[in-house]
Design an enzyme around this catalytic site. Structure first.
Site, short mmCIF file in Angstrom:
data_model
loop_
_atom_site.label_atom_id
_atom_site.label_comp_id
_atom_site.label_asym_id
_atom_site.label_seq_id
_atom_site.Cartn_x
_atom_site.Cartn_y
_atom_site.Cartn_z
N PHE A 165 -12.12 -74.08 -27.75
CA PHE A 165 -13.45 -74.70 -27.85
C PHE A 165 -14.14 -74.86 -26.50
O PHE A 165 -15.29 -75.28 -26.43
CB PHE A 165 -13.34 -76.08 -28.52
CG PHE A 165 -12.68 -76.03 -29.87
CD1 PHE A 165 -13.11 -75.14 -30.84
CD2 PHE A 165 -11.62 -76.88 -30.18
CE1 PHE A 165 -12.50 -75.08 -32.09
CE2 PHE A 165 -11.01 -76.83 -31.43
CZ PHE A 165 -11.45 -75.92 -32.39
N LYS A 273 4.18 -71.58 -21.55
CA LYS A 273 5.34 -72.18 -22.23
C LYS A 273 5.09 -72.29 -23.74
O LYS A 273 6.04 -72.33 -24.52
CB LYS A 273 5.73 -73.53 -21.60
CG LYS A 273 4.68 -74.64 -21.68
CD LYS A 273 4.67 -75.42 -22.97
CE LYS A 273 3.50 -76.35 -23.09
NZ LYS A 273 3.37 -76.99 -24.38
N ARG A 337 4.75 -79.06 -31.19
CA ARG A 337 4.11 -78.62 -32.44
C ARG A 337 4.24 -77.10 -32.61
O ARG A 337 4.41 -76.60 -33.73
CB ARG A 337 2.63 -79.02 -32.44
CG ARG A 337 2.42 -80.51 -32.39
CD ARG A 337 0.97 -80.88 -32.10
NE ARG A 337 0.52 -80.40 -30.80
CZ ARG A 337 -0.65 -80.70 -30.25
NH1 ARG A 337 -1.49 -81.49 -30.90
NH2 ARG A 337 -1.00 -80.23 -29.08
N1 LIG Z 1 -0.69 -83.17 -28.09
C1 LIG Z 1 0.13 -83.04 -27.07
O1 LIG Z 1 1.29 -83.50 -27.10
C2 LIG Z 1 -0.32 -82.33 -25.82
C3 LIG Z 1 0.34 -82.60 -24.61
C4 LIG Z 1 -0.07 -81.96 -23.46
C5 LIG Z 1 -1.13 -81.07 -23.50
N2 LIG Z 1 -1.76 -80.85 -24.68
C6 LIG Z 1 -2.91 -79.92 -24.63
O2 LIG Z 1 -4.11 -80.68 -24.73
C7 LIG Z 1 -5.14 -79.89 -25.32
C8 LIG Z 1 -5.80 -80.70 -26.42
O3 LIG Z 1 -4.84 -80.99 -27.40
P1 LIG Z 1 -4.82 -82.33 -28.26
O4 LIG Z 1 -3.39 -82.54 -28.64
O5 LIG Z 1 -5.52 -83.43 -27.55
O6 LIG Z 1 -5.71 -81.94 -29.53
P2 LIG Z 1 -5.28 -81.89 -31.08
O7 LIG Z 1 -4.66 -80.57 -31.37
O8 LIG Z 1 -4.48 -83.10 -31.43
O9 LIG Z 1 -6.64 -82.07 -31.86
C9 LIG Z 1 -7.59 -81.07 -32.05
C10 LIG Z 1 -8.89 -81.59 -31.48
O10 LIG Z 1 -9.87 -80.56 -31.56
C11 LIG Z 1 -11.08 -81.14 -32.02
N3 LIG Z 1 -11.91 -80.10 -32.60
C12 LIG Z 1 -11.81 -79.50 -33.81
N4 LIG Z 1 -12.79 -78.59 -33.96
C13 LIG Z 1 -13.52 -78.61 -32.82
C14 LIG Z 1 -14.63 -77.90 -32.34
N5 LIG Z 1 -15.21 -76.95 -33.08
N6 LIG Z 1 -15.12 -78.17 -31.12
C15 LIG Z 1 -14.52 -79.08 -30.33
N7 LIG Z 1 -13.46 -79.81 -30.72
C16 LIG Z 1 -12.96 -79.57 -31.95
C17 LIG Z 1 -10.63 -82.18 -33.01
O11 LIG Z 1 -11.66 -83.10 -33.24
C18 LIG Z 1 -9.46 -82.79 -32.24
O12 LIG Z 1 -9.92 -83.75 -31.33
C19 LIG Z 1 -4.46 -78.60 -25.80
O13 LIG Z 1 -4.70 -77.57 -24.86
C20 LIG Z 1 -2.98 -78.95 -25.80
O14 LIG Z 1 -2.15 -77.83 -25.57
C21 LIG Z 1 -1.40 -81.46 -25.84
O1 LIG Z 2 3.10 -79.90 -29.25
P1 LIG Z 2 2.82 -78.69 -28.41
O2 LIG Z 2 3.71 -77.53 -28.75
O3 LIG Z 2 1.35 -78.36 -28.40
O4 LIG Z 2 3.21 -79.10 -26.91
C1 LIG Z 2 2.78 -80.35 -26.45
C2 LIG Z 2 2.82 -80.44 -24.94
O5 LIG Z 2 2.18 -79.35 -24.33
C3 LIG Z 2 4.19 -80.68 -24.39
O6 LIG Z 2 4.10 -80.92 -22.99
#
Ligand SMILES: NC(=O)c1ccc[n+]([C@@H]2O[C@H](COP(=O)([O-])OP(=O)(O)OC[C@H]3O[C@@H](n4cnc5c(N)ncnc54)[C@H](O)[C@@H]3O)[C@@H](O)[C@H]2O)c1
Ligand SMILES: O=P(O)(O)OC[C@H](O)CO
Length: 429
Positions: A165, A273, A337
């Site tokens: 996005f 990763k 995930r």
């Molecule tokens: N969840 C984790 O444990 C974790 C940890 C570290 C890094 N990350 C990274 O952080 C980033 C964000 O992940 P997250 O876990 O916060 O999100 P998520 O996967 O939990 O949620 C998806 C998000 O996308 C939004 N969304 C849906 N459609 C959309 C659109 N058209 N435009 C904009 N937003 C939209 C939703 O409202 C929601 O906020 C990713 O790159 C992920 O890899 C996640």
């Molecule tokens: O749940 P995942 O696989 O998107 O990974 C979450 C984080 O990136 C872990 O650091």
């Protein structure tokens, strides 16, 4: 209670061991919302001990009349990690004098099954009931569905949305942000353009004309939400002071942040990763055991390093030993995930698509690994490197149904000619 009620006691063996190595700040547990006092709270001293907050005036920015200005923080994104990031930041903006208390969080608005707007619910009960249920964010987190309004006064922008996005979000932000904004990306992913791969931090820098650091690490969001001890890595390009400011803004007694001067290395670790996590999930789904999974993780790490160094000759070997490297690989392959959905994909013999499984199992949360595998594959085929990265290539071919999940072992066993990769690399994007 609000804020630092860390589950580990100050005398827990891990905390003591880390403190002995001078890598964790002294305890400041049980600070309540009402008792936070700027003048009394000591400056956080993260691992590389930034002195930003410790030195006399508490503010960083001064106008020509010498009046100090506080930095305003906005989080762009409000998913699972976005919400936890807002919680971390909000505990620190209350504590640190050089930041406004309020942390604004842009919410991609949606209507819940109850008929209520997600933003209204977050603002009324201080909880993101869809993406981080059961966790209070901090009363100083303000959800805002209007992207322009959310960023207009910010000096520090934290980007944390699924990577697919970001291009659209950046387009909407052109001309809408202040000129002196600093950014950081917590997004694990990349884009592939005609010219080649483009990391998300570069996309942000190029489209918005601002500096952008990254923060990556072994950071399963739900665990950090419960204030379980974790580490993270800030990657920066040149400005060490700005990196220190980010370290300070994110660090808590349970979240230990270190800065390294290797923005591409840190970001590529976090991005790649997720592809290895899919491979680990296939192994789990096929019940192949721990030795096989460890072998896949080792081969994956080797490909992560080779790919990163081929794209950017500046990437440092040491980065792979930071939280963003081997630690994130391990946690994602154990509890992420991407691993979980890939396991289900393999259990179903590849007959149910990732899109279907993602929607069913994650309820709105997004996988990054499947699209990253495709993006990496595009780069590999463009450059004629497919033979050199059998694990990365095989993961994509399994995801699109060209190979069965069992191919992850058969194909990754082919000897990769990685010695060929120790050459110079061109910087793209
Ligand atoms: N969840 C984790 O444990 C974790 C940890 C570290 C890094 N990350 C990274 O952080 C980033 C964000 O992940 P997250 O876990 O916060 O999100 P998520 O996967 O939990 O949620 C998806 C998000 O996308 C939004 N969304 C849906 N459609 C959309 C659109 N058209 N435009 C904009 N937003 C939209 C939703 O409202 C929601 O906020 C990713 O790159 C992920 O890899 C996640
Ligand atoms: O749940 P995942 O696989 O998107 O990974 C979450 C984080 O990136 C872990 O650091």
């Amino acid at each position: 209670m609000y804020g630092f009620s860390a589950p580990m006691t100050p005398s827990s063996p891990l905390i003591l061991a880390l403190r002995l190595h001078n890598s964790i700040p002294p305890p400041r547990f049980h600070v309540s919302f009402s008792s936070v006092s700027r003048s009394m709270s000591p400056a956080m001293e993260p691992q590389e001990r930034p002195q930003v907050e410790a030195s006399a005036p508490r503010s960083n920015d001064f106008s020509s009349d010498g009046v100090a200005h506080k930095s305003k923080v906005t989080v762009v994104g409000s998913g699972n990690w976005g919400s936890v990031a807002a919680k971390l930041l909000a505990s620190n903006t209350l504590r640190l004098g050089s930041f406004h208390d309020e942390v604004r969080m842009w919410v991609y608005e949606e209507t819940l099954t109850s008929g209520a707007k997600l933003t209204d619910v977050i603002n009324s009960i201080n909880e993101n009931v869809k993406y981080l249920p059961g966790v209070k964010l901090g009363k100083n987190v303000v959800a805002d569905p209007d992207l322009e309004n959310a960023v207009k006064d910010a000096n520090m922008l934290v980007f944390v949305t699924p990577h697919q996005f970001m291009e659209g979000i950046c387009r909407k932000l052109v001309g809408k942000i202040k000129s002196n904004v600093e950014a950081i990306s917590l997004i694990k992913g990349m884009e592939v353009k005609m010219e080649g791969p483009c990391m998300i931090s570069s996309l942000i820098s190029q489209q918005l004309g601002i500096n952008c650091c990254v923060l990556m690490g072994a950071n399963i969001a739900n665990e950090i939400a419960m204030e379980k001890f974790s580490e993270a890595t800030v990657g920066y390009r040149e400005n060490r002071q700005i990196a220190n400011k980010w370290v300070q803004l994110f660090s808590t007694p349970y979240f230990l942040v270190t800065a390294v001067q290797d923005v591409e290395g840190v970001e590529l670790c976090g991005t790649l990763k997720n592809v290895v996590a899919l491979a680990a999930g296939f192994v789990d789904g096929l019940e192949m055991g721990n030795n096989t999974k460890a072998a896949i993780m080792r081969i994956g790490l080797r490909e992560m390093k080779a790919f990163s160094k081929l794209l950017f000759s500046s990437v440092k070997d040491t980065t792979f030993f930071e939280s963003c490297g081997v630690a994130d690989l391990i946690t994602t392959c154990l509890g992420g995930r991407n691993r979980k959905v890939a396991e289900a994909f393999a259990k179903n013999g590849g007959k149910r698509s990732f899109d279907e499984l993602e929607a069913e199992m994650l309820q709105g949360q997004k996988l990054q690994g499947v699209s990253t595998a495709r993006e990496v594959y595009e780069v590999l085929s463009h450059r004629g490197w497919l033979e050199l990265f059998p694990l990365f290539a095989t993961v994509h071919e399994i995801c699109i149904g060209h190979l069965p999940p069992s191919a992850i072992v058969e194909h990754s066993e082919r000897r990769a000619r990685l010695s060929l990769l120790d050459g110079s690399a061109t910087q793209y994007c």
